[in-house]
Design a protein around this motif. Structure first.
Motif, PDB file in Angstrom:
ATOM      1  N   ASN A  45      29.320 -74.615   7.745  1.00 24.11           N
ATOM      2  CA  ASN A  45      28.730 -74.773   9.100  1.00 24.11           C
ATOM      3  C   ASN A  45      28.789 -73.479   9.915  1.00 24.11           C
ATOM      4  OD1 ASN A  45      27.893 -77.472   8.973  1.00 24.11           O
ATOM      5  ND2 ASN A  45      30.027 -78.133   9.208  1.00 24.11           N
ATOM      6  N   ILE A  46      28.552 -72.363   9.230  1.00 21.91           N
ATOM      7  CA  ILE A  46      28.525 -71.070   9.936  1.00 21.91           C
ATOM      8  C   ILE A  46      27.055 -70.746  10.216  1.00 21.91           C
ATOM      9  CG2 ILE A  46      29.099 -68.609   9.814  1.00 21.91           C
ATOM     10  CD1 ILE A  46      31.282 -69.384   7.721  1.00 21.91           C
ATOM     11  N   GLU A  47      26.703 -70.750  11.509  1.00 20.58           N
ATOM     12  CA  GLU A  47      25.303 -70.480  11.868  1.00 20.58           C
ATOM     13  C   GLU A  47      25.162 -69.014  12.259  1.00 20.58           C
ATOM     14  OE1 GLU A  47      22.875 -72.996  13.959  1.00 20.58           O
ATOM     15  OE2 GLU A  47      23.738 -74.854  13.203  1.00 20.58           O
ATOM     16  N   VAL A  48      24.639 -68.230  11.338  1.00 18.18           N
ATOM     17  CA  VAL A  48      24.471 -66.799  11.611  1.00 18.18           C
ATOM     18  C   VAL A  48      23.276 -66.301  10.797  1.00 18.18           C
ATOM     19  CG1 VAL A  48      26.101 -66.076   9.800  1.00 18.18           C
ATOM     20  CG2 VAL A  48      25.691 -64.573  11.736  1.00 18.18           C
ATOM     21  N   SER A  49      22.485 -65.420  11.405  1.00 22.42           N
ATOM     22  CA  SER A  49      21.270 -64.930  10.734  1.00 22.42           C
ATOM     23  C   SER A  49      21.600 -63.717   9.870  1.00 22.42           C
ATOM     24  CB  SER A  49      20.231 -64.527  11.786  1.00 22.42           C
ATOM     25  OG  SER A  49      20.621 -63.298  12.364  1.00 22.42           O
ATOM     26  N   PRO A  50      20.666 -63.303   8.994  1.00 22.81           N
ATOM     27  CA  PRO A  50      20.906 -62.103   8.175  1.00 22.81           C
ATOM     28  C   PRO A  50      21.067 -60.842   9.027  1.00 22.81           C
ATOM     29  CG  PRO A  50      18.876 -63.230   7.501  1.00 22.81           C
ATOM     30  CD  PRO A  50      19.374 -63.931   8.709  1.00 22.81           C
ATOM     31  N   ILE A  51      20.530 -60.898  10.257  1.00 24.13           N
ATOM     32  CA  ILE A  51      20.597 -59.730  11.133  1.00 24.13           C
ATOM     33  C   ILE A  51      21.959 -59.659  11.831  1.00 24.13           C
ATOM     34  CG2 ILE A  51      19.457 -58.564  13.092  1.00 24.13           C
ATOM     35  CD1 ILE A  51      17.809 -58.996  10.421  1.00 24.13           C
ATOM     36  N   LYS A  52      22.555 -60.839  12.098  1.00 22.91           N
ATOM     37  CA  LYS A  52      23.793 -60.891  12.876  1.00 22.91           C
ATOM     38  C   LYS A  52      25.055 -61.047  12.023  1.00 22.91           C
ATOM     39  CE  LYS A  52      21.825 -60.936  16.999  1.00 22.91           C
ATOM     40  NZ  LYS A  52      21.824 -59.674  17.750  1.00 22.91           N
ATOM     41  N   ILE A  53      24.902 -61.427  10.750  1.00 22.77           N
ATOM     42  CA  ILE A  53      26.092 -61.681   9.921  1.00 22.77           C
ATOM     43  C   ILE A  53      26.957 -60.427   9.830  1.00 22.77           C
ATOM     44  CG2 ILE A  53      24.969 -61.140   7.698  1.00 22.77           C
ATOM     45  CD1 ILE A  53      26.600 -63.486   6.491  1.00 22.77           C
ATOM     46  N   GLY A  54      28.279 -60.635   9.933  1.00 23.70           N
ATOM     47  CA  GLY A  54      29.198 -59.495   9.918  1.00 23.70           C
ATOM     48  C   GLY A  54      30.106 -59.496   8.704  1.00 23.70           C
ATOM     49  N   GLU A  55      31.030 -58.537   8.707  1.00 25.20           N
ATOM     50  CA  GLU A  55      31.940 -58.369   7.563  1.00 25.20           C
ATOM     51  C   GLU A  55      32.837 -59.586   7.350  1.00 25.20           C
ATOM     52  OE1 GLU A  55      33.835 -54.717   8.594  1.00 25.20           O
ATOM     53  OE2 GLU A  55      32.165 -53.490   7.877  1.00 25.20           O
ATOM     54  N   ASP A  56      33.269 -60.218   8.455  1.00 29.10           N
ATOM     55  CA  ASP A  56      34.203 -61.348   8.334  1.00 29.10           C
ATOM     56  C   ASP A  56      33.609 -62.490   7.516  1.00 29.10           C
ATOM     57  OD1 ASP A  56      36.014 -59.954   9.745  1.00 29.10           O
ATOM     58  OD2 ASP A  56      35.763 -61.039  11.643  1.00 29.10           O
ATOM     59  N   GLU A  57      32.363 -62.870   7.844  1.00 32.78           N
ATOM     60  CA  GLU A  57      31.709 -63.980   7.135  1.00 32.78           C
ATOM     61  C   GLU A  57      31.489 -63.635   5.664  1.00 32.78           C
ATOM     62  OE1 GLU A  57      30.260 -64.319  11.417  1.00 32.78           O
ATOM     63  OE2 GLU A  57      30.415 -62.691   9.976  1.00 32.78           O
ATOM     64  N   VAL A  58      31.068 -62.387   5.430  1.00 35.34           N
ATOM     65  CA  VAL A  58      30.802 -61.982   4.042  1.00 35.34           C
ATOM     66  C   VAL A  58      32.108 -61.946   3.249  1.00 35.34           C
ATOM     67  CG1 VAL A  58      29.898 -60.159   2.542  1.00 35.34           C
ATOM     68  CG2 VAL A  58      28.699 -60.700   4.644  1.00 35.34           C
ATOM     69  N   LEU A  59      33.175 -61.467   3.878  1.00 33.17           N
ATOM     70  CA  LEU A  59      34.482 -61.426   3.196  1.00 33.17           C
ATOM     71  C   LEU A  59      34.968 -62.825   2.827  1.00 33.17           C
ATOM     72  CD1 LEU A  59      36.581 -58.632   4.954  1.00 33.17           C
ATOM     73  CD2 LEU A  59      36.204 -58.886   2.500  1.00 33.17           C
ATOM     74  N   GLN A  60      34.789 -63.771   3.769  1.00 35.43           N
ATOM     75  CA  GLN A  60      35.149 -65.174   3.476  1.00 35.43           C
ATOM     76  C   GLN A  60      34.426 -65.658   2.227  1.00 35.43           C
ATOM     77  OE1 GLN A  60      34.978 -68.429   6.412  1.00 35.43           O
ATOM     78  NE2 GLN A  60      34.964 -66.809   7.968  1.00 35.43           N
TER      79      GLN A  60
END
Length: 300
Positions: A45-60
């Motif tokens: 349930n993480i609502e984030v676009s390809p433009i706004k996604i950051g390192e934290d979400e990708v690391l998770q």
């Protein structure tokens, strides 16, 4: 959010096809890597676009991925994502990449066994030449090793691909890319022997008239059949290595490198799209590099 991801993925696919000229299969693999990330975001349930996604979400996402797949699969997904975010920067959709801190895991790339020239000679010498298949098998193994072909390139080889007067064969590789590979006189001799003594007497099935290597029913050989022929010969001579048709291609490249051939030439003969793929052979046996240095460096 999903629709937003799909829009950017679609644009990226068009870029890969039109600007990079990649095959549909390769594009599907790249897309699959991004969709893994998208599915993870939906699941959490993480609502984030390809433009706004950051390192934290990708690391998770990468941490979760690491608990499910091996290093090689992780490596491929990370590489696919790096490519996607580099594209977004290239198109000015983003200024930075969320992949900055993410390292590709070391995979310790596993390489197939290499055969020595005496082992290759031993396998070929074990072929029973008193049978029609024996002549064919000798010609096939000589071609695999002396031209460094993939097994599918060998089974798809056509008579119209043989340019013996010029000393080349035309090979159709991955993605239908064609290349010309040099062929030596002894291999030409074995192919001609097979063509004139064996193939000429076969009842050739419709559609296989131009196929070089045929089974006894006059049809193109399967890849599985080539595997079986090689495995049986290894058993016959008591060879303890795990070998396949690819072992001959691998040995072709290794022996060329060990004898002083340059990587660019080997790349062209193998039909590798990237020199990086060919560079794998540099990690096999570095003993010849010392010789190259002492022979060619001005400060030797």
């Amino acid at each position: 959010m999903n629709n937003e991801w799909q829009t950017y993925i679609k644009e990226y696919q068009n870029y890969l096809k039109l600007e990079r000229g990649l095959s549909d299969n390769t594009i599907a693999n790249y897309t699959f890597d991004i969709e893994k990330l998208v599915n993870f975001l939906i699941e959490k349930n993480i609502e984030v676009s390809p433009i706004k996604i950051g390192e934290d979400e990708v690391l998770q996402f990468i941490y979760e991925l690491a608990s499910k797949v091996n290093a090689r699969s992780q490596s491929r997904v990370i590489s696919g994502l790096k490519s996607f975010f580099s594209y977004l920067i290239f198109e000015d959709y983003r200024e930075t990449t969320p992949m900055e801190l993410i390292e590709v895991p070391k995979t310790g790339r596993k390489l197939p066994d290499t055969l020595s020239t005496s082992e290759i000679d031993g396998l070929i010498a074990a072929i029973d030449l008193s049978t029609p298949e024996g002549e064919r098998n000798r010609a096939m193994l000589e071609t695999l090793y002396s031209c460094g072909l993939r097994v599918s390139e060998l089974t798809n080889l056509k008579i119209s691909d043989l340019f013996f007067e010029e000393g080349f064969v035309k090979v159709t590789g991955k993605g239908d890319k064609q290349r010309f590979v040099p062929i030596g006189p002894s291999t030409e001799k074995f192919i001609n022997l097979y063509r004139n003594e064996i193939r000429n007497h076969l009842k050739i099935q419709k559609g296989h008239e131009d196929t070089l290597f045929l089974n006894r029913r006059g049809k193109q050989l399967t890849r599985a059949m080539v595997f079986t022929i090689i495995k049986d010969l290894a058993v016959k001579i008591g060879l303890k290595k795990t070998i396949s048709p690819h072992t001959f291609r691998h040995s072709f490249a290794t022996h060329l490198l060990e004898n002083g051939a340059d990587l660019r030439s080997i790349q062209l003969m193998l039909g590798h799209e990237s020199i990086t793929t060919t560079e794998v052979y540099m990690h096999l046996d570095r003993s010849h590099l010392r010789k190259v240095l002492s022979e060619f460096h001005p400060r030797r």
